[in-house]
Design a protein around this motif. Structure first.
Motif, mmCIF file in Angstrom:
data_model
loop_
_atom_site.group_PDB
_atom_site.id
_atom_site.type_symbol
_atom_site.label_atom_id
_atom_site.label_comp_id
_atom_site.label_asym_id
_atom_site.label_seq_id
_atom_site.Cartn_x
_atom_site.Cartn_y
_atom_site.Cartn_z
ATOM 1 N N THR A 240 -13.280 50.407 73.873
ATOM 2 C CA THR A 240 -13.150 51.836 74.155
ATOM 3 C C THR A 240 -13.002 52.655 72.873
ATOM 4 O O THR A 240 -13.569 53.737 72.736
ATOM 5 C CB THR A 240 -11.918 52.080 75.050
ATOM 6 N N PHE A 241 -12.195 52.130 71.944
ATOM 7 C CA PHE A 241 -11.881 52.907 70.739
ATOM 8 C C PHE A 241 -12.665 52.441 69.506
ATOM 9 O O PHE A 241 -12.380 52.857 68.398
ATOM 10 C CB PHE A 241 -10.369 52.851 70.466
ATOM 11 N N SER A 242 -13.649 51.545 69.733
ATOM 12 C CA SER A 242 -14.497 51.059 68.632
ATOM 13 C C SER A 242 -13.676 50.463 67.495
ATOM 14 O O SER A 242 -13.831 50.842 66.333
ATOM 15 C CB SER A 242 -15.378 52.181 68.069
ATOM 16 N N ILE A 243 -12.771 49.570 67.857
ATOM 17 C CA ILE A 243 -12.005 48.876 66.827
ATOM 18 C C ILE A 243 -12.794 47.615 66.464
ATOM 19 O O ILE A 243 -12.725 46.598 67.153
ATOM 20 C CB ILE A 243 -10.601 48.533 67.329
ATOM 21 N N THR A 244 -13.591 47.729 65.402
ATOM 22 C CA THR A 244 -14.492 46.628 65.037
ATOM 23 C C THR A 244 -14.274 46.234 63.585
ATOM 24 O O THR A 244 -13.706 46.991 62.798
ATOM 25 C CB THR A 244 -15.972 47.041 65.201
ATOM 26 N N PHE A 245 -14.728 45.035 63.276
ATOM 27 C CA PHE A 245 -14.629 44.576 61.885
ATOM 28 C C PHE A 245 -15.880 43.768 61.548
ATOM 29 O O PHE A 245 -16.579 43.280 62.448
ATOM 30 C CB PHE A 245 -13.370 43.738 61.677
ATOM 31 N N GLU A 246 -16.120 43.669 60.258
ATOM 32 C CA GLU A 246 -17.265 42.891 59.773
ATOM 33 C C GLU A 246 -16.763 41.491 59.483
ATOM 34 O O GLU A 246 -15.820 41.304 58.712
ATOM 35 C CB GLU A 246 -17.784 43.547 58.491
ATOM 36 N N ASP A 247 -17.332 40.485 60.121
ATOM 37 C CA ASP A 247 -16.842 39.122 59.889
ATOM 38 C C ASP A 247 -17.485 38.531 58.644
ATOM 39 O O ASP A 247 -18.235 39.209 57.929
ATOM 40 C CB ASP A 247 -17.031 38.254 61.130
ATOM 41 N N ASN A 249 -19.848 36.656 58.150
ATOM 42 C CA ASN A 249 -21.307 36.629 58.126
ATOM 43 C C ASN A 249 -21.927 38.017 58.125
ATOM 44 O O ASN A 249 -23.139 38.157 58.269
ATOM 45 C CB ASN A 249 -21.831 35.852 59.341
ATOM 46 N N GLY A 250 -21.064 39.034 58.018
ATOM 47 C CA GLY A 250 -21.591 40.396 57.982
ATOM 48 C C GLY A 250 -21.863 40.985 59.345
ATOM 49 O O GLY A 250 -22.426 42.068 59.462
ATOM 50 N N GLU A 251 -21.446 40.284 60.405
ATOM 51 C CA GLU A 251 -21.665 40.817 61.753
ATOM 52 C C GLU A 251 -20.499 41.686 62.178
ATOM 53 O O GLU A 251 -19.353 41.395 61.865
ATOM 54 C CB GLU A 251 -21.796 39.664 62.755
ATOM 55 N N HIS A 252 -20.795 42.738 62.947
ATOM 56 C CA HIS A 252 -19.742 43.596 63.468
ATOM 57 C C HIS A 252 -19.232 43.045 64.792
ATOM 58 O O HIS A 252 -20.024 42.751 65.680
ATOM 59 C CB HIS A 252 -20.262 45.025 63.638
ATOM 60 N N LYS A 253 -17.909 42.901 64.881
ATOM 61 C CA LYS A 253 -17.324 42.326 66.104
ATOM 62 C C LYS A 253 -16.167 43.171 66.597
ATOM 63 O O LYS A 253 -15.484 43.825 65.807
ATOM 64 C CB LYS A 253 -16.810 40.910 65.808
ATOM 65 N N TYR A 254 -15.966 43.124 67.918
ATOM 66 C CA TYR A 254 -14.794 43.783 68.484
ATOM 67 C C TYR A 254 -13.559 42.926 68.243
ATOM 68 O O TYR A 254 -13.610 41.700 68.371
ATOM 69 C CB TYR A 254 -14.977 44.018 69.986
ATOM 70 N N ALA A 255 -12.475 43.597 67.924
ATOM 71 C CA ALA A 255 -11.218 42.888 67.712
ATOM 72 C C ALA A 255 -10.556 42.573 69.047
ATOM 73 O O ALA A 255 -10.880 43.145 70.077
ATOM 74 C CB ALA A 255 -10.282 43.744 66.859
#
Length: 478
Positions: A240-247, A249-255
């Motif tokens: 909902t709040f777009s809390i994401t991080f780059e892992d 491997n450079g992929e964006h993931k939801y926390a």
RNA sequence: GGGGUAGUAGGGUAGCCUGGUCCAUCCUAGAGCGUUUGGGACGCUUUGACGGCGGUUCGAAUCCGCCCUACCCCA
């Protein structure tokens, strides 16, 4: 003891006892002219200070304290659908600035997910930022429609500790849930409050959580009080709040997230669990005064006794104890009752006779009365306070154990509940059977997966439908 | 959510229906003075209230309206 001298109701009449002790022991004043809002007296606030100092100590091991605003803009508050459904009937709204209507209504936080998570979305960039573990201790507002009670059901919760953690994976968040449950156990153990942890049924979980683990204590009248919750939020809020991080491997993931809360209900539990017909009984760690010195000053020995009391106080204070001399112009007996009502764990009576013998009379709030040597007084007080804590803990554990039982039929469940007990039954985990249990017994399903030294995990046939069931706690709740 | 009852000093009560007092009353309550002091001492003196706002009235704790708060019962 004369019946007409004690004005505190017997603890057996728990509701009357609870209301009365809050003002007699000067914990909360309920006369503030807004429903559901209560005032902390200085003495109550001093208890709170010691309890929350302990909570901070535990959290500061690996969380960091922070502070978010009280007001939440409507559009943020309304983002997470399940969360809104859970809270919208209880939200206070700020609609005006002075006389000007606000373009965007502002919610007084009922809890802070929607205040904190938009900021988490900004703060979280990389896997290197994880995990994030922050907490705050704040007031929150809920427009309660049920009957309000001081420290228990409030429209302003004054002392809400809420921890909000962010993790790379669901499993890490789950491990955090376990860690926070362990913290909770340690916290309540410090105050000698036995707890039962269980997994709340789906319909009773936190709005927007994957699952909720709850911590309950059994009050003197057998009703349970929820005094802590830990929620696994999964990815509900991070999506909902777009809390994401780059892992890596450079992929964006939801926390994956957790939140965890403890309120001033912990103080309601502290008061209720340990108090007796004479008043409060405070475990030394929570007591604003751990020992009170009552000088017995008669005739011309006044000065000698007072000087000895001063020295005793100085020695004990230097050793780290919270001590006071009661020099008020009252009879000693009146002072004894005064401090017993307020739960001071240890009373030191010092008079001419004791002085001549090089001793002081140590009277424990838990009952025993012994003489101790003035020469070794700090060691003795250390030992005695530890024993008082042990006695308080043993009593609380006995109470909890005696209010729990395992039953195998509806009739037995009903009987157990009417005997002011919390029962363990087998339940198939179907909502229909839960409704039958709750309706017939006027009680609530607390949860499954109970963790307690007092409850054994059992498997059996559901007491409603007979299908295989899991051990489930059922009780009447506050 | 629905219904009911109530609010008088620090706490507890009476008075209200049927409007009218100089001191309403009780207490382990408050303040002051004195005598006391090893488990709730006693004497004397004294302070203090009608939940809030408005209305009716010559006059309101009392009658009327709205609001706030508390408690109980039912969903």
């Amino acid at each position: 003891m004369d019946d007409d001298t004690g004005t505190l109701p017997q603890k057996g009449d728990f509701s009357a006892w609870y209301n009365d002790i809050l003002w007699r022991a000067e914990i909360m004043d309920v006369r503030y002219p807004v429903k559901g809002l209560y005032v902390w007296y200085p003495y109550g606030f001093a208890i709170r200070k010691h309890v929350y100092a302990q909570l901070r100590n535990l959290l500061d091991r690996d969380h960091e304290e922070t502070l978010f605003p009280l007001l939440i803009p409507e559009q943020e508050f309304m983002k997470e659908a399940e969360h809104i459904k859970g809270f919208e009937d209880e939200v206070y709204w700020v609609t005006h600035g002075g006389r000007t209507p606000l373009e965007v209504k502002l919610a007084l936080r009922p809890t802070s997910e929607t205040a904190i998570y938009p900021m988490y979305a900004l703060w979280l960039r990389s896997h290197a930022d994880l995990p994030m573990k922050y907490y705050q201790i704040v007031n929150t507002f809920r427009y309660e429609t049920k009957q309000t009670r001081p420290l228990i059901r409030l429209r302003e919760i004054t002392s809400f500790m809420e921890s909000h953690t962010v993790h790379a994976t669901w499993d890490e968040a789950e491990a955090q849930v376990e860690y926070e449950l362990a913290l909770t156990c340690e916290f309540y153990d410090a105050f000698c409050i036995p707890i039962i942890i269980s997994k709340r049924p789906d319909w009773d979980k936190f709005p927007g959580a994957d699952y909720t683990m709850a911590v309950d204590a059994i009050m003197p009248n057998g009703k349970t009080l929820q005094i802590g919750t830990v929620h696994h939020l999964g990815e509900h809020f991070s999506k909902t709040f777009s809390i994401t991080f780059e892992d890596k491997n450079g992929e964006h993931k939801y926390a994956s997230q957790t939140c965890y809360g403890i309120s001033e209900r912990c103080i309601a539990a502290l008061i209720s669990m340990h108090g007796d017909d004479k008043g409060l009984i405070l475990p030394p760690i929570s007591a604003p005064l751990q020992a009170v010195i009552v000088p017995i000053t008669i005739g011309k020995r006044h000065e000698d006794v007072l000087a000895a009391a001063e020295k005793l106080k100085t020695d004990l204070t230097a050793a780290g104890f919270r001590v006071k001399i009661d020099t008020r112009d009252m009879r000693p007996g009146a002072k004894y009752y005064w401090w017993e009502l307020r739960g001071v764990p240890l009373r030191l009576e010092l008079g001419p006779r004791d002085l001549d013998a090089g001793k002081v009379m140590a009277v424990r709030r838990t009952g025993e009365k012994t003489q101790i040597e003035l020469a070794s007084v700090t060691d003795e007080v250390t030992r005695v306070l530890r024993e008082i804590t042990g006695a308080i803990r043993a009593r609380a554990e006995e109470h909890t154990k005696s209010h729990l039982c395992t039953v195998a039929s509806m009739d037995a469940l009903d009987a157990a509940l009417n005997e002011e007990k919390v029962a363990v039954v087998s339940w198939c985990q179907q909502k229909g059977c839960a409704d039958v249990i709750e309706e017939k017994t006027n009680a609530s399903i607390l949860g499954t997966n109970a963790r307690s030294q007092y409850v054994s995990e059992t498997q059996g046939a559901c007491i409603v439908c007979g299908k295989p069931g899991k051990a489930t706690l059922v009780g009447r709740t506050y």
